[in-house]
Design a protein around this motif. Structure first.
Motif, short mmCIF file in Angstrom:
data_model
loop_
_atom_site.label_atom_id
_atom_site.label_comp_id
_atom_site.label_asym_id
_atom_site.label_seq_id
_atom_site.Cartn_x
_atom_site.Cartn_y
_atom_site.Cartn_z
N CYS A 54 0.87 -1.34 -0.09
CA CYS A 54 -0.15 -0.04 0.03
C CYS A 54 0.81 1.35 -0.05
N VAL A 55 0.72 2.16 -1.02
CA VAL A 55 1.61 3.16 -1.36
C VAL A 55 0.56 4.42 -0.94
N VAL A 56 0.88 5.33 -0.20
CA VAL A 56 0.18 6.43 0.06
C VAL A 56 0.50 7.83 -0.64
N GLN A 57 0.01 8.26 -1.54
CA GLN A 57 0.38 9.51 -2.30
C GLN A 57 -0.45 10.75 -2.06
N LYS A 58 0.25 11.71 -1.52
CA LYS A 58 -0.75 12.96 -1.12
C LYS A 58 -0.31 14.13 -2.16
N TYR A 59 -0.92 15.18 -2.06
CA TYR A 59 -0.85 16.25 -2.94
C TYR A 59 -1.10 17.61 -2.26
N CYS A 60 -1.16 18.78 -2.91
CA CYS A 60 -1.52 20.10 -2.16
C CYS A 60 -2.93 19.92 -1.56
N TYR A 70 4.17 9.63 0.65
CA TYR A 70 4.54 10.62 -0.32
C TYR A 70 3.75 11.77 -0.61
N PHE A 71 4.28 12.95 -0.74
CA PHE A 71 3.84 14.31 -1.17
C PHE A 71 4.43 14.89 -2.30
N ALA A 72 3.45 14.96 -3.39
CA ALA A 72 4.15 15.52 -4.67
C ALA A 72 3.44 16.52 -5.06
N THR A 153 1.19 18.36 14.66
CA THR A 153 1.25 18.44 13.23
C THR A 153 2.51 19.19 12.85
N ILE A 154 2.94 18.91 11.75
CA ILE A 154 4.22 19.68 10.90
C ILE A 154 3.48 20.14 9.80
N GLN A 155 3.81 21.34 9.38
CA GLN A 155 3.31 21.60 8.16
C GLN A 155 4.31 22.03 7.14
N LEU A 156 4.16 21.49 5.75
CA LEU A 156 5.19 21.95 4.62
C LEU A 156 4.30 22.67 3.78
N ASN A 157 4.93 24.02 3.44
CA ASN A 157 4.51 24.83 2.56
C ASN A 157 5.47 25.29 1.55
N ILE A 158 4.94 25.10 0.14
CA ILE A 158 5.68 25.29 -0.99
C ILE A 158 5.17 26.55 -1.75
N PHE A 159 5.98 27.55 -1.76
CA PHE A 159 5.24 28.64 -2.39
C PHE A 159 6.27 28.86 -3.91
N THR A 160 5.44 29.21 -4.99
CA THR A 160 5.84 29.34 -6.11
C THR A 160 5.34 30.46 -6.89
N GLY A 161 6.35 31.04 -7.53
CA GLY A 161 6.06 32.35 -8.51
C GLY A 161 5.07 31.92 -9.84
N ILE A 162 4.82 32.91 -10.62
CA ILE A 162 4.32 32.66 -11.88
C ILE A 162 5.03 32.51 -12.80
N ALA A 163 6.19 32.75 -12.78
CA ALA A 163 7.18 32.51 -13.98
C ALA A 163 7.31 30.94 -14.18
N ALA A 164 7.55 30.73 -15.42
CA ALA A 164 7.68 29.38 -15.80
C ALA A 164 8.99 28.96 -15.29
N ASN A 165 9.08 27.82 -14.67
CA ASN A 165 10.21 27.05 -14.14
C ASN A 165 9.90 25.63 -14.12
N ARG A 167 9.51 23.15 -12.18
CA ARG A 167 9.26 22.77 -10.76
C ARG A 167 8.83 21.31 -10.86
N VAL A 168 9.39 20.38 -9.95
CA VAL A 168 8.70 19.27 -9.58
C VAL A 168 9.16 18.68 -8.19
N TRP A 169 8.42 18.00 -7.24
CA TRP A 169 8.86 17.61 -5.99
C TRP A 169 8.13 16.23 -5.81
N ASN A 170 8.64 15.49 -5.16
CA ASN A 170 8.12 14.35 -4.43
C ASN A 170 8.87 14.13 -3.09
N PHE A 171 8.23 14.06 -1.92
CA PHE A 171 8.83 13.77 -0.59
C PHE A 171 8.15 12.70 0.01
#
Length: 346
Positions: A54-60, A70-72, A153-165, A167-171
């Motif tokens: 069983c793999v648990v994948q979460k998102y925003c 996993y948080f992607a 709880t611990i909270q992860l916050n990813i902020f991103t600009g509007i410019a094209a970059n 970006r990719v993540w999976n923790f």
């Protein structure tokens, strides 16, 4: 935890052991029904086919109460355009959980600006026992430990600009029990348990940055190495084959390409802005170092040994990288050394 499930032939008991899914992600052996209940996906079978991996994948916006989650970014592994703040909450499983380990399986955000600040994109973490620095750039393969510190709880916050970059993540998020031997000591943002390995600063890379620095500003954290039985000291040296494997202060492109190994190393009181701290060193290079120093900066690192315990390296970077052109941070190799006349256990 031991599970008991019923079949026509009777009851079958099995542990929620770690497993590897068909696509290479780590999961936990669970019944198909339990996996669905926690929002996981069964990928491959385990326990002789009676359970699923069983793999648990979460998102925003998601919250996890499961171990090995996993948080992607949305639509991972596709790139993320950004322009929003993405939050993810780790809620501890039980009262005997004290820590979370976060492995950056994939992590690419915008590079810092010319001052080393994560101005466009960044990862911030709140709710932990100590301050976690803002992180951006390329950090795949890195990891951090965060204590819950009485919080649930611990909270992860990813902020991103509007410019094209790109970006990719999976923790990968693992929860660690208070009495678990793999729990990192207090104050250790990174923790290594091997006899040898490589420690890299956040956003370290072998290529440059158009903004003229890869090194991140406003960093202050500890890197700890677990001392193994029968080992009493540790060696530190630049990662071989990389001229930029220690470029912490100064004009790195000029200093590195025109100098010879070790001549650009700076130690002691001259290191006032960005540096690493290694207590009680004995220098092993050709040029002896000054006594009673523990700060190291500049554009080269002189190999050293220390028997100061616990084995700790502290990273300190000030609020900006003005005047530090082309710095990439550091990549240092460590090797634990056996005690004299003491048999090694294991």
């Amino acid at each position: 935890m031991i599970k008991t499930i019923g079949f026509g032939i009777g009851l079958v008991r099995f542990a929620n052991a770690a497993c590897t899914s068909g696509d290479g992600l780590e999961g936990v052996c669970r019944t198909r029904r339990e996996c669905a209940r926690i929002g996981g996906t069964g990928s491959g079978r385990c326990v002789n086919g009676i359970a699923v991996c069983c793999v648990v994948q979460k998102y925003c916006g998601d919250v996890t109460t499961s171990n090995s989650t996993y948080f992607a970014n949305p639509n991972f592994p596709n790139l993320y355009n950004g322009g929003t703040i993405c939050t993810f909450t780790i809620r501890k499983l039980s009262d005997d959980i004290c820590q979370a380990r976060i492995d950056f399986i994939a992590f690419t955000l915008a590079q810092p600006d010319a001052n080393g600040l994560c101005a466009t994109d960044g990862l911030t973490i709140t709710g932990g026992a100590s301050t976690v620095p803002t992180i951006c750039g390329d950090n795949a393969g890195q990891h951090i430990y965060v204590d819950f510190n009485g919080n649930s709880t611990i909270q992860l916050n990813i902020f991103t600009g509007i410019a094209a970059n790109s970006r990719v993540w999976n923790f990968k998020v693992s929860q660690i029990g208070c009495d678990c031997p793999t729990r990192a000591p207090s104050g250790c943002l990174m923790y290594y348990t091997t006899l040898m390995g490589t420690v890299r600063s956040f956003n370290y890379g072998t290529t440059g940055n158009a903004a003229m620095t890869r090194q991140l500003a406003n960093q202050n954290y500890g890197v700890c190495i677990a001392m193994q039985p029968g080992y009493c000291s540790i060696n530190w040296a630049q990662t071989a084959g990389d001229l930029y494997s220690f470029t912490v202060t100064g004009d790195s492109p000029t200093a590195v390409t025109t100098g010879t190994a070790g001549t650009n190393a700076v130690i002691g009181a001259l290191c006032t802005t960005d540096f690493v701290v290694i207590p009680n060193p004995t220098f092993t290079g050709a040029t002896p170092g000054a006594a009673n120093v523990d700060r190291f900066c500049g554009n080269a690192f002189q190999p050293l040994t220390t028997n100061s315990k616990p084995f700790v390296l502290t990273v300190v970077n000030d609020a900006n990288e003005v005047g530090d052109i082309g710095n990439r941070g550091f990549s240092l190799d460590f090797t634990q050394q056996r005690c004299n006349n003491v048999p090694v256990i294991g």
